[in-house]
Scaffold this active site. Structure first.
Site, mmCIF file in Angstrom:
data_model
loop_
_atom_site.group_PDB
_atom_site.id
_atom_site.type_symbol
_atom_site.label_atom_id
_atom_site.label_comp_id
_atom_site.label_asym_id
_atom_site.label_seq_id
_atom_site.Cartn_x
_atom_site.Cartn_y
_atom_site.Cartn_z
ATOM 1 N N ASP A 8 67.699 86.103 5.933
ATOM 2 C CA ASP A 8 69.027 85.498 5.786
ATOM 3 C C ASP A 8 69.017 84.553 4.589
ATOM 4 O O ASP A 8 67.963 84.014 4.218
ATOM 5 C CB ASP A 8 69.418 84.729 7.053
ATOM 6 C CG ASP A 8 70.855 84.230 6.986
ATOM 7 O OD1 ASP A 8 71.769 85.075 6.893
ATOM 8 O OD2 ASP A 8 71.070 83.002 7.009
ATOM 9 N N GLU A 10 71.472 81.382 2.423
ATOM 10 C CA GLU A 10 72.647 80.519 2.269
ATOM 11 C C GLU A 10 72.924 80.407 0.775
ATOM 12 O O GLU A 10 71.987 80.443 -0.042
ATOM 13 C CB GLU A 10 72.413 79.136 2.880
ATOM 14 C CG GLU A 10 72.153 79.133 4.378
ATOM 15 C CD GLU A 10 73.314 79.656 5.200
ATOM 16 O OE1 GLU A 10 74.459 79.596 4.714
ATOM 17 O OE2 GLU A 10 73.073 80.121 6.334
ATOM 18 N N GLU A 53 83.778 74.734 0.682
ATOM 19 C CA GLU A 53 83.743 75.538 1.912
ATOM 20 C C GLU A 53 82.310 75.902 2.287
ATOM 21 O O GLU A 53 81.932 75.865 3.458
ATOM 22 C CB GLU A 53 84.574 76.813 1.731
ATOM 23 C CG GLU A 53 86.048 76.588 1.487
ATOM 24 C CD GLU A 53 86.364 76.281 0.022
ATOM 25 O OE1 GLU A 53 85.413 76.229 -0.811
ATOM 26 O OE2 GLU A 53 87.559 76.078 -0.285
ATOM 27 N N HIS A 58 76.714 75.124 5.336
ATOM 28 C CA HIS A 58 75.263 74.902 5.396
ATOM 29 C C HIS A 58 74.827 73.454 5.210
ATOM 30 O O HIS A 58 73.692 73.106 5.555
ATOM 31 C CB HIS A 58 74.534 75.806 4.388
ATOM 32 C CG HIS A 58 75.002 75.678 2.963
ATOM 33 N ND1 HIS A 58 74.894 74.514 2.231
ATOM 34 C CD2 HIS A 58 75.547 76.605 2.119
ATOM 35 C CE1 HIS A 58 75.350 74.718 1.004
ATOM 36 N NE2 HIS A 58 75.765 75.977 0.915
ATOM 37 N N HIS A 154 74.932 76.312 9.650
ATOM 38 C CA HIS A 154 74.175 77.519 9.317
ATOM 39 C C HIS A 154 72.906 77.110 8.572
ATOM 40 O O HIS A 154 72.929 76.243 7.703
ATOM 41 C CB HIS A 154 75.012 78.437 8.416
ATOM 42 C CG HIS A 154 76.122 79.118 9.140
ATOM 43 N ND1 HIS A 154 76.309 80.472 9.105
ATOM 44 C CD2 HIS A 154 77.110 78.621 9.934
ATOM 45 C CE1 HIS A 154 77.364 80.790 9.831
ATOM 46 N NE2 HIS A 154 77.867 79.679 10.332
ATOM 47 N N ASP A 159 69.066 81.072 11.410
ATOM 48 C CA ASP A 159 69.887 82.279 11.571
ATOM 49 C C ASP A 159 69.024 83.538 11.603
ATOM 50 O O ASP A 159 69.325 84.486 12.331
ATOM 51 C CB ASP A 159 70.919 82.377 10.447
ATOM 52 C CG ASP A 159 72.057 81.378 10.615
ATOM 53 O OD1 ASP A 159 72.002 80.593 11.582
ATOM 54 O OD2 ASP A 159 72.982 81.370 9.786
#
Length: 241
Positions: A8, A10, A53, A58, A154, A159
C-alpha cells in the site's frame, strides 16, 4: 513455498501524472499465507506539499517528511525486497501501480510490473465477490470481521496489514478442501490453485452421512406428491425401474 507481498502507498494527492508523489510505502510479507513479520515500511520526502484533502487522509506533514529519504534513494531496496514474490496484492492496484511507475520512471527504471510476477487487485476481487456493495478497505473489514478499530488515519503499513487479513478471508475457500492438520498439503494446494493447475483430490476422504428412516420416509412422501401433481409423468420412477 508461496511468498505473497501485500502493498500500500500514501501520496501527496490523486494524480501521479500531474506531479503528485508517494510519501509512504508499506509492504507486508506472507509465506504460505501466514504473516512473517518481514515487512517493509518507508517514508519519503516528496519534495512538494501534500494536497489538503490528502493530508486529512494520512496526516503526513511536509515538516515530518522533510528529513526522510527521497524515493530514488530507496527504489532499488524496494525492488530487492519484492524480488521472488509469487504475487503482489494491492487494493485498487491501478492507483498504486500508477504512482510506482512514475517514481521508477524518474530514476530510469522499468515499470513496476516488469519487476514482479503477478499483481492481484483485491478491489476487483471484492467487486466479483460482493457485487453492488461498498468495497472500500473499511467496508471489507466490517463485512469480513477484520478489526480496524486502530485505523483513525490511513497509513500504508497499517492498511497493508489490514488488507492481508482481508485477502486471506476472501480467498479462504480456495484451499478449504485441502486444509490439513499441518501446513504442507494445504499450502501446496493453495499454490496449485493459484496457478490454475489441476489438483488431485483422490486422496481426500469425505464422510458419507446415511439418511435416517424418518428422512427416507419424508423423501418418499415428497416424491409421491410430485407424482400426483404431474399425473404420473415424472421420470425418476421409470429410470429406477
Amino acid at each position: 513455498m508461496s511468498r505473497l507481498i501485500v502493498l500500500d502507498t500514501e501520496t501527496t494527492g490523486l494524480s501521479a501524472v500531474d506531479g503528485d508523489r508517494i510519501v509512504e510505502l508499506g509492504c507486508v510479507e506472507l509465506v504460505n499465507r501466514k504473516l512473517t513479520g518481514n515487512n517493509l515500511h518507508l517514508y519519503f520526502n516528496p519534495e512538494r506539499d501534500s494536497h489538503e484533502e490528502a493530508l486529512r487522509v494520512h496526516g503526513l506533514t511536509t515538516e515530518f517528511l522533510r528529513d526522510k529519504p527521497k524515493f530514488a534513494e530507496k527504489a532499488r531496496d524496494i525492488l530487492a525486497y519484492l524480488q521472488g514474490a509469487d504475487e503482489v496484492i494491492i487494493h485498487n492496484a491501478p492507483f498504486d501501480v500508477g504512482f510506482l511507475n512514475k517514481e521508477l520512471e524518474r530514476v530510469g527504471l522499468p515499470p513496476f510490473k516488469q519487476h514482479v510476477s503477478v499483481v492481484t487487485d483485491t478491489l476487483v476481487m471484492a467487486k466479483e465477490l460482493f457485487p453492488g456493495k461498498r468495497n472500500s478497505l473499511d467496508a471489507l473489514c466490517d463485512r469480513l470481521e477484520v478489526d480496524n478499530s486502530g485505523r483513525t488515519l490511513h497509513g500504508a503499513l497499517l492498511d497493508a496489514e489490514l488488507l492481508a487479513d482481508v485477502y486471506i478471508n476472501m480467498t479462504r475457500g480456495q484451499d478449504a478442501l485441502l486444509m490439513a492438520e499441518d501446513d504442507g498439503p494445504a499450502d501446496a494446494g493453495a499454490a496449485l490453485l493459484q496457478q490454475h493447475n489441476k489438483v488431485d483430490l483422490r486422496s481426500i476422504r469425505l464422510p458419507v452421512l446415511q439418511a435416517s428412516e424418518h428422512e427416507l420416509a419424508a423423501h418418499e412422501q415428497v416424491l409421491t406428491e410430485l407424482d400426483k401433481s404431474s399425473d404420473g409423468k415424472t421420470i425418476w420412477r421409470t429410470a429406477a425401474a
